[in-house]
Design an enzyme around this catalytic site. Structure first.
Site, short mmCIF file in Angstrom:
data_model
loop_
_atom_site.label_atom_id
_atom_site.label_comp_id
_atom_site.label_asym_id
_atom_site.label_seq_id
_atom_site.Cartn_x
_atom_site.Cartn_y
_atom_site.Cartn_z
N ASN A 210 8.74 43.29 21.57
CA ASN A 210 9.53 43.52 22.78
C ASN A 210 10.74 44.38 22.44
OD1 ASN A 210 11.79 41.69 21.98
ND2 ASN A 210 10.21 40.11 22.21
N PHE A 321 18.69 31.39 25.80
CA PHE A 321 18.82 32.54 26.68
C PHE A 321 17.60 32.59 27.59
CE2 PHE A 321 22.20 33.53 23.99
CZ PHE A 321 22.92 34.61 24.50
#
Length: 393
Positions: A210, A321
């Protein structure tokens, strides 16, 4: 005398809030700072230089070409010796000059030459504050790392009611302390930070990954170390490394990150999962480079590191997160519960200048008792805000 040994330049621009700068200078002087005041020509129409000279104990500067002082390139020498540059009030005009490189008086030239942190306290009519021009200039300055003390709402000098009043001098003074005084509230604490995006091999040359850069993780590690913590930094392959002493644990895959976290978590008082581990990995990576014209991948679900830690964290604090594209707060709260975390930092990665591989972020901090929606800010600033909220848990 908490600011003893610090040199602070206060720039005052031509707005009615200029009178409040007198109180700010007084607060800074009482705290031990060496305060120098620079006024624009229009600011001197609201408050005389003599007032600031009496409060600061230094000559207040208004004229670029004033020769009534020891010879020195004034704006350069003042810029060099300043530990902080505060503009209060900061008009739309000054913000526009600063954002676009215009230096046509003593204040703007000194500001452009400054290499210290810069803190702006805007003050203007609501319509000006919300205008496209000012908004663009503020965004430009924030991207450069310029700090802001947001204006307050209330009755304005023009008679309107709305946002645009300069923050109170005590609020600006507190912001100065945040910049110039190092908190040591994390001494005797160990903070474990995971950072970057993991890579799951497809074959020897390709991987699933990613766009996470590790910038947020590095900012958290740096902020925690500066506040006294011992830092364990579990870094995926591409993660930015912190510029402070830290125990670096390099990993590549989600499974390797899981093993590292499980090995180190018992040493930590706080675990911050800022990494972006891949959710899936190939069931069987190819032993050699794939050269077929087409192929398919069978994927398996990777372990949920945060959920595992949440089950056994005990008295430790777990911060996670949540990168979302929709239903931000709803999805983040679900993660908070399912992973037994104490705090989640959520952001919409579709927003400009937020999320992966950016220097800024737009976050909402959510705990079991409250949520705080934050404005866009540098990740370095957000790191301190996150640590402040963790300290309240």
């Amino acid at each position: 005398m908490i600011l003893s040994g610090k040199t602070i330049t206060v720039g005052v621009t031509g707005g009615i809030a200029a009178y409040k700068a007198c109180e700010l200078v007084s607060l800074l002087k009482k705290a031990g700072a060496d305060v120098h005041v620079v006024l624009t020509e229009h600011a001197a129409q609201f408050v005389t230089p003599l007032s600031f000279e009496a409060l600061s104990g230094n000559r207040a500067v208004t004229d670029m070409f004033d020769r009534n002082h020891d010879w020195e390139i004034g704006h350069i020498s003042l810029a060099r010796k300043s530990d902080l540059f505060v503009i209060a009030p900061c008009t739309a005009n000054l913000a526009g000059k600063f954002a676009n490189g215009i230096a046509d008086d003593f204040l703007s030239t000194t500001l452009m030459a400054a290499r210290c942190p810069v803190l702006l306290a805007p003050a203007m009519n609501t319509a000006m504050l919300e205008s496209a021009a000012y908004t663009a200039n503020e965004q430009t300055l924030r991207k450069r790392g310029v700090l802001f003390v947001s204006p307050e709402s209330g009755r304005l000098a023009c008679g309107d009611n709305g946002k645009g009043r300069m923050a109170e001098p005590k609020t600006i003074f507190d912001a100065v302390l945040d910049v110039l005084t190092v908190k040591r509230d994390y001494e005797n604490k160990t903070v474990l930070v995971t950072s970057g995006g993991t890579r799951e091999p497809i074959d020897p040359v390709r991987f699933i990954g990613n766009r996470s850069s590790g910038k947020m993780g590095a900012a958290l590690a740096e902020a925690a170390a500066k506040r006294g913590a011992k830092v364990i930094y579990v870094a995926a392959t591409n993660a930015m490394l912190p510029s402070v002493p830290a125990e670096i644990v390099p990993v590549q895959t989600t499974e390797e990150m899981r093993q590292a976290v499980n090995e180190k978590f018992a040493l930590a008082d706080i675990i911050i999962k800022a990494a972006a581990p891949a959710d899936y990995s190939p069931e069987q990576p190819a032993a050699h480079k794939i050269k077929e014209k087409s192929f398919s991948l069978a994927l398996k679900k990777n372990p949920d590191i945060a959920a595992e830690i949440g089950k056994k964290k005990g008295e430790r604090k777990l911060v996670i997160f949540s990168a979302e594209t929709e239903n931000l707060e709803e999805n983040a709260r679900k993660k908070l519960q399912s992973k037994n975390a104490d705090m989640v930092v959520a952001n919409n990665v579709l927003l400009p200048d937020a999320g992966f591989d950016t220097d800024t972020n737009i976050a909402t901090i959510i705990t079991r008792t409250h949520a705080v929606a934050l404005e866009k800010m540098p990740k370095s600033s957000l790191a301190d805000v996150i640590l402040n909220e963790i300290a309240k848990l």
